[in-house]
Design a protein around this motif. Structure first.
Motif, PDB file in Angstrom:
ATOM      1  N   PRO A 198     -48.169 -25.669 -11.289  1.00  0.00           N
ATOM      2  CA  PRO A 198     -48.804 -25.052 -10.119  1.00  0.00           C
ATOM      3  C   PRO A 198     -48.080 -25.315  -8.801  1.00  0.00           C
ATOM      4  CG  PRO A 198     -50.040 -26.977 -10.823  1.00  0.00           C
ATOM      5  CD  PRO A 198     -48.968 -26.773 -11.843  1.00  0.00           C
ATOM      6  N   PHE A 199     -47.120 -26.244  -8.799  1.00  0.00           N
ATOM      7  CA  PHE A 199     -46.296 -26.497  -7.602  1.00  0.00           C
ATOM      8  C   PHE A 199     -44.836 -26.361  -8.037  1.00  0.00           C
ATOM      9  CE2 PHE A 199     -50.220 -28.956  -7.299  1.00  0.00           C
ATOM     10  CZ  PHE A 199     -50.734 -28.539  -6.084  1.00  0.00           C
ATOM     11  N   VAL A 200     -44.454 -25.182  -8.453  1.00  0.00           N
ATOM     12  CA  VAL A 200     -43.233 -24.996  -9.230  1.00  0.00           C
ATOM     13  C   VAL A 200     -41.950 -25.225  -8.439  1.00  0.00           C
ATOM     14  CG1 VAL A 200     -43.054 -22.494  -8.868  1.00  0.00           C
ATOM     15  CG2 VAL A 200     -42.199 -23.499 -10.986  1.00  0.00           C
ATOM     16  N   GLY A 201     -41.959 -24.964  -7.126  1.00  0.00           N
ATOM     17  CA  GLY A 201     -40.745 -25.178  -6.337  1.00  0.00           C
ATOM     18  C   GLY A 201     -39.580 -24.382  -6.899  1.00  0.00           C
ATOM     19  N   THR A 202     -38.465 -25.075  -7.181  1.00  0.00           N
ATOM     20  CA  THR A 202     -37.276 -24.405  -7.724  1.00  0.00           C
ATOM     21  C   THR A 202     -37.245 -24.413  -9.247  1.00  0.00           C
ATOM     22  OG1 THR A 202     -36.013 -26.462  -7.459  1.00  0.00           O
ATOM     23  CG2 THR A 202     -35.885 -24.856  -5.667  1.00  0.00           C
ATOM     24  N   GLY A 203     -38.322 -24.874  -9.883  1.00  0.00           N
ATOM     25  CA  GLY A 203     -38.458 -24.730 -11.333  1.00  0.00           C
ATOM     26  C   GLY A 203     -37.813 -25.816 -12.164  1.00  0.00           C
ATOM     27  N   GLY A 204     -37.535 -26.975 -11.571  1.00  0.00           N
ATOM     28  CA  GLY A 204     -36.891 -28.048 -12.330  1.00  0.00           C
ATOM     29  C   GLY A 204     -37.687 -28.496 -13.547  1.00  0.00           C
ATOM     30  N   LEU A 205     -39.023 -28.530 -13.417  1.00  0.00           N
ATOM     31  CA  LEU A 205     -39.856 -28.971 -14.540  1.00  0.00           C
ATOM     32  C   LEU A 205     -39.985 -27.887 -15.604  1.00  0.00           C
ATOM     33  CD1 LEU A 205     -42.656 -30.917 -12.621  1.00  0.00           C
ATOM     34  CD2 LEU A 205     -40.605 -31.804 -13.722  1.00  0.00           C
ATOM     35  N   LEU A 206     -39.793 -26.634 -15.215  1.00  0.00           N
ATOM     36  CA  LEU A 206     -39.824 -25.560 -16.199  1.00  0.00           C
ATOM     37  C   LEU A 206     -38.604 -25.645 -17.118  1.00  0.00           C
ATOM     38  CD1 LEU A 206     -40.931 -22.410 -14.140  1.00  0.00           C
ATOM     39  CD2 LEU A 206     -42.331 -24.221 -15.153  1.00  0.00           C
ATOM     40  N   ILE A 207     -37.477 -26.062 -16.570  1.00  0.00           N
ATOM     41  CA  ILE A 207     -36.230 -26.104 -17.346  1.00  0.00           C
ATOM     42  C   ILE A 207     -36.342 -27.070 -18.516  1.00  0.00           C
ATOM     43  CG2 ILE A 207     -33.794 -26.800 -17.226  1.00  0.00           C
ATOM     44  CD1 ILE A 207     -33.794 -25.723 -14.327  1.00  0.00           C
ATOM     45  N   SER A 208     -36.863 -28.275 -18.265  1.00  0.00           N
ATOM     46  CA  SER A 208     -36.967 -29.264 -19.347  1.00  0.00           C
ATOM     47  C   SER A 208     -37.924 -28.798 -20.433  1.00  0.00           C
ATOM     48  CB  SER A 208     -37.406 -30.618 -18.780  1.00  0.00           C
ATOM     49  OG  SER A 208     -38.629 -30.513 -18.076  1.00  0.00           O
ATOM     50  N   SER A 209     -39.029 -28.164 -20.058  1.00  0.00           N
ATOM     51  CA  SER A 209     -39.976 -27.653 -21.050  1.00  0.00           C
ATOM     52  C   SER A 209     -39.369 -26.506 -21.847  1.00  0.00           C
ATOM     53  CB  SER A 209     -41.268 -27.200 -20.364  1.00  0.00           C
ATOM     54  OG  SER A 209     -41.947 -28.290 -19.775  1.00  0.00           O
ATOM     55  N   ALA A 214     -40.549 -24.190 -25.118  1.00  0.00           N
ATOM     56  CA  ALA A 214     -41.832 -23.722 -24.581  1.00  0.00           C
ATOM     57  C   ALA A 214     -41.604 -22.542 -23.638  1.00  0.00           C
ATOM     58  CB  ALA A 214     -42.551 -24.848 -23.848  1.00  0.00           C
ATOM     59  N   TYR A 215     -42.595 -21.654 -23.581  1.00  0.00           N
ATOM     60  CA  TYR A 215     -42.580 -20.568 -22.603  1.00  0.00           C
ATOM     61  C   TYR A 215     -43.167 -21.104 -21.297  1.00  0.00           C
ATOM     62  CZ  TYR A 215     -41.453 -17.578 -26.520  1.00  0.00           C
ATOM     63  OH  TYR A 215     -40.819 -17.028 -27.604  1.00  0.00           O
ATOM     64  N   VAL A 216     -42.525 -20.804 -20.183  1.00  0.00           N
ATOM     65  CA  VAL A 216     -42.857 -21.495 -18.933  1.00  0.00           C
ATOM     66  C   VAL A 216     -43.194 -20.504 -17.821  1.00  0.00           C
ATOM     67  CG1 VAL A 216     -41.470 -23.516 -19.489  1.00  0.00           C
ATOM     68  CG2 VAL A 216     -40.393 -21.593 -18.305  1.00  0.00           C
ATOM     69  N   CYS A 217     -44.078 -20.943 -16.927  1.00  0.00           N
ATOM     70  CA  CYS A 217     -44.452 -20.144 -15.757  1.00  0.00           C
ATOM     71  C   CYS A 217     -44.917 -21.098 -14.669  1.00  0.00           C
ATOM     72  CB  CYS A 217     -45.553 -19.140 -16.106  1.00  0.00           C
ATOM     73  SG  CYS A 217     -47.075 -19.887 -16.742  1.00  0.00           S
ATOM     74  N   GLY A 218     -45.059 -20.578 -13.461  1.00  0.00           N
ATOM     75  CA  GLY A 218     -45.486 -21.435 -12.367  1.00  0.00           C
ATOM     76  C   GLY A 218     -45.928 -20.636 -11.157  1.00  0.00           C
ATOM     77  N   THR A 219     -46.508 -21.358 -10.199  1.00  0.00           N
ATOM     78  CA  THR A 219     -46.890 -20.758  -8.921  1.00  0.00           C
ATOM     79  C   THR A 219     -46.483 -21.701  -7.799  1.00  0.00           C
ATOM     80  OG1 THR A 219     -49.102 -21.766  -9.028  1.00  0.00           O
ATOM     81  CG2 THR A 219     -48.872 -19.525  -9.882  1.00  0.00           C
ATOM     82  N   ASP A 220     -46.340 -21.139  -6.611  1.00  0.00           N
ATOM     83  CA  ASP A 220     -46.046 -21.947  -5.436  1.00  0.00           C
ATOM     84  C   ASP A 220     -46.495 -21.159  -4.212  1.00  0.00           C
ATOM     85  OD1 ASP A 220     -43.996 -24.574  -5.048  1.00  0.00           O
ATOM     86  OD2 ASP A 220     -44.401 -23.400  -3.235  1.00  0.00           O
ATOM     87  N   ASP A 243     -28.604 -14.442  -5.805  1.00  0.00           N
ATOM     88  CA  ASP A 243     -29.090 -14.756  -7.150  1.00  0.00           C
ATOM     89  C   ASP A 243     -29.494 -16.230  -7.266  1.00  0.00           C
ATOM     90  OD1 ASP A 243     -29.739 -13.965  -9.760  1.00  0.00           O
ATOM     91  OD2 ASP A 243     -27.872 -14.815 -10.538  1.00  0.00           O
ATOM     92  N   GLU A 244     -30.001 -16.788  -6.191  1.00  0.00           N
ATOM     93  CA  GLU A 244     -30.504 -18.168  -6.245  1.00  0.00           C
ATOM     94  C   GLU A 244     -32.016 -18.106  -6.403  1.00  0.00           C
ATOM     95  OE1 GLU A 244     -29.033 -21.411  -3.771  1.00  0.00           O
ATOM     96  OE2 GLU A 244     -27.539 -20.032  -2.975  1.00  0.00           O
ATOM     97  N   ASN A 245     -32.482 -18.256  -7.624  1.00  0.00           N
ATOM     98  CA  ASN A 245     -33.913 -18.218  -7.910  1.00  0.00           C
ATOM     99  C   ASN A 245     -34.196 -18.952  -9.210  1.00  0.00           C
ATOM    100  OD1 ASN A 245     -33.395 -16.267 -10.084  1.00  0.00           O
ATOM    101  ND2 ASN A 245     -33.052 -14.806  -8.406  1.00  0.00           N
ATOM    102  N   ILE A 246     -35.474 -19.075  -9.556  1.00  0.00           N
ATOM    103  CA  ILE A 246     -35.875 -19.831 -10.741  1.00  0.00           C
ATOM    104  C   ILE A 246     -35.316 -19.200 -12.005  1.00  0.00           C
ATOM    105  CG2 ILE A 246     -37.850 -20.620 -12.095  1.00  0.00           C
ATOM    106  CD1 ILE A 246     -39.459 -20.706  -9.471  1.00  0.00           C
ATOM    107  N   ARG A 247     -35.374 -17.884 -12.096  1.00  0.00           N
ATOM    108  CA  ARG A 247     -34.859 -17.206 -13.296  1.00  0.00           C
ATOM    109  C   ARG A 247     -33.379 -17.528 -13.507  1.00  0.00           C
ATOM    110  NH1 ARG A 247     -36.427 -12.960 -16.475  1.00  0.00           N
ATOM    111  NH2 ARG A 247     -38.207 -12.468 -15.134  1.00  0.00           N
ATOM    112  N   ALA A 248     -32.614 -17.548 -12.416  1.00  0.00           N
ATOM    113  CA  ALA A 248     -31.181 -17.847 -12.512  1.00  0.00           C
ATOM    114  C   ALA A 248     -30.949 -19.268 -13.019  1.00  0.00           C
ATOM    115  CB  ALA A 248     -30.513 -17.654 -11.154  1.00  0.00           C
ATOM    116  N   ASN A 249     -31.825 -20.202 -12.644  1.00  0.00           N
ATOM    117  CA  ASN A 249     -31.704 -21.570 -13.144  1.00  0.00           C
ATOM    118  C   ASN A 249     -31.859 -21.620 -14.661  1.00  0.00           C
ATOM    119  OD1 ASN A 249     -31.105 -22.948 -10.840  1.00  0.00           O
ATOM    120  ND2 ASN A 249     -33.167 -23.743 -10.476  1.00  0.00           N
TER     121      ASN A 249
END
Length: 436
Positions: A198-209, A214-220, A243-249
């Motif tokens: 819920p506090f996804v920021g740049t998505g660092g925690l989504l990457i590890s999951s 795991a399928y990942v999503c977030g909000t900010d 192209d600096e965004n969460i998907r690109a990460n």
């Protein structure tokens, strides 16, 4: 981390001996070699796992322990047509090559029948020696010795390969790669899970999951961060690139197929339909140090600031107290996690005032673990892991308000002031010392 991963593999944590905090070596009961390998495919904390053949507090005790180890358990790895080598690892001491060879030769009583192959052996055996934790007081002889067959290494290389320094899109508070993987392991993330931040920021925690399937999503609440706009956080870069965004990460690590989406949303307001949605919620809420905690406001409320995120995008933000952040988070987890799903988050702490009672609770969530990471002499943050153990009912929504222990939680709201008060005192002390 080890406890969580063992439960994920179908085992449970139980040690033959009490876990010594001041030792890098643990003796664990693991039911099978397959489970041990499964554990090491996930852990970033443990370096290696071995099948223990003998241990002792002296060389004599080690040799006696090895002689008592059942021969039938040794023989499959000591056959004449097999190859092997012996490693020596010393903790807190460096041995010469001659000393290492002498220790290896002392094991000649073991029934090795195979050939030595130093480059590509079938079986690898290790002598592990523990010389304590104090580099200024290293004993002449080790305080503990172990001998065993190497089974598998952990995933320590992930820390370097997923380093934030190499990441395409970063922010002021992007989570360290090692801690991200530890959090995913605490959350027992597994393939095909749905993980939410819920506090996804740049998505660092989504990457590890996503790395664990795991399928990942977030909000900010930050429009610029979600859309990859505005000023860059990287040194010597003024504005974020196209192209600096969460998907690109996630694309950078070949994980784009696990990315569901990221939304601009306020975690203090309901946006999800009622019911179970997520297998794990893994997040790092804002503490108010580098990023201010904000929620959506209105013109009628006390307005803290009006942010202009893009040319045509405005929103009014108001203060969002830390205590409210954590209770909203627990309430959300209780309502939207699957049964047995886990909530993993960081809780900032002012250490002189810390007690277990200030950990936020919810009747639907059970506290699994509470681990500390020091930030300064007077502040730290605690990695809180909770598991859903009870179905959410409407009466559970605001149950914490009836709890007599609710008031101590309000202390979290002044964390920023306490954090910087310590910094101010340290600067004043340094200036005073320099004047002497």
């Amino acid at each position: 981390e080890i406890t969580s991963l063992l439960s994920l593999c179908g085992g449970q944590f139980s040690g033959e001996q009490e876990i010594r905090v001041n030792s890098p070596f643990w003796i664990l009961n693991i039911p099978s070699e397959e489970m041990a390998r499964g554990l090491m495919k996930r852990t970033v904390c443990a370096k290696s796992v071995f099948e223990l053949w003998g241990h002792g507090r002296s060389a004599g005790e080690l040799y006696t322990s090895l002689k008592n180890y059942p021969t039938d358990k040794m023989l499959p790895y000591l056959q004449p047509d097999s190859t092997y080598k012996v490693h020596i690892h010393t903790f807190n001491k460096t041995l010469t090559q001659a000393q290492k060879i002498k220790k290896i030769d002392a094991l000649e009583f073991l029934p090795f029948k195979g050939k030595v192959n130093l480059k590509n052996p079938e079986h690898i055996f290790w002598i592990l020696e523990d010389y304590g934790m104090n580099p200024n007081d290293v004993p002449e002889e080790p305080i503990h010795l172990y001998f065993g067959r190497w089974i598998a290494d952990g995933q320590r290389e992930l820390i370097e390969s997923y380093s934030v320094k190499k990441r395409h899109f970063i922010g002021n508070t992007s989570m360290d790669a090692c801690l991200s993987f530890i959090m995913a392991n605490h959350g027992r993330v597994k393939p095909n899970d749905i993980v939410y931040d819920p506090f996804v920021g740049t998505g660092g925690l989504l990457i590890s999951s996503a790395h664990f399937g795991a399928y990942v999503c977030g909000t900010d609440i930050d429009y610029n961060t979600i859309h990859g706009l505005g000023k860059a956080s990287r040194k010597n870069q003024k504005w974020r690139g196209p192209d600096e965004n969460i998907r690109a990460n996630l694309r950078q690590y070949g994980l784009e197929k696990y990315y569901l989406d990221a939304l601009v949303a306020d975690s203090s307001r309901p946006i999800w339909r009622k019911g179970v949605l997520f297998d794990a919620i893994i997040t790092d809420p804002p503490y108010g140090i580098r990023e201010a905690p904000r929620r959506m406001g209105s013109q009628k409320e006390t307005v803290k600031s009006v942010d202009r995120s893009t040319e045509h995008h405005f929103f009014v933000s108001s203060s969002y107290h830390l205590s409210d952040i954590f209770f909203d988070l627990l309430k959300f987890g209780a309502e939207h996690l699957v049964m047995g799903g886990r909530l993993v988050y960081w809780l900032p702490i002012y250490r002189p005032e810390y007690t277990e009672e200030i950990i936020p609770r919810h009747p639907c969530l059970k506290l699994i673990s509470n681990c500390e990471q020091m930030l300064s002499s007077h502040t730290s943050r605690r990695l809180i892991t909770m598991e859903k153990v009870k179905e959410f009912k409407d009466q559970d929504e605001n149950s914490y308000l009836l709890d007599g222990q609710y008031m101590p939680y309000r202390g979290h709201n002044s964390f920023r002031e306490k954090y910087f008060s310590g910094v101010t005192k340290r600067i004043a002390k340094e200036e005073k010392d320099n004047q002497k």
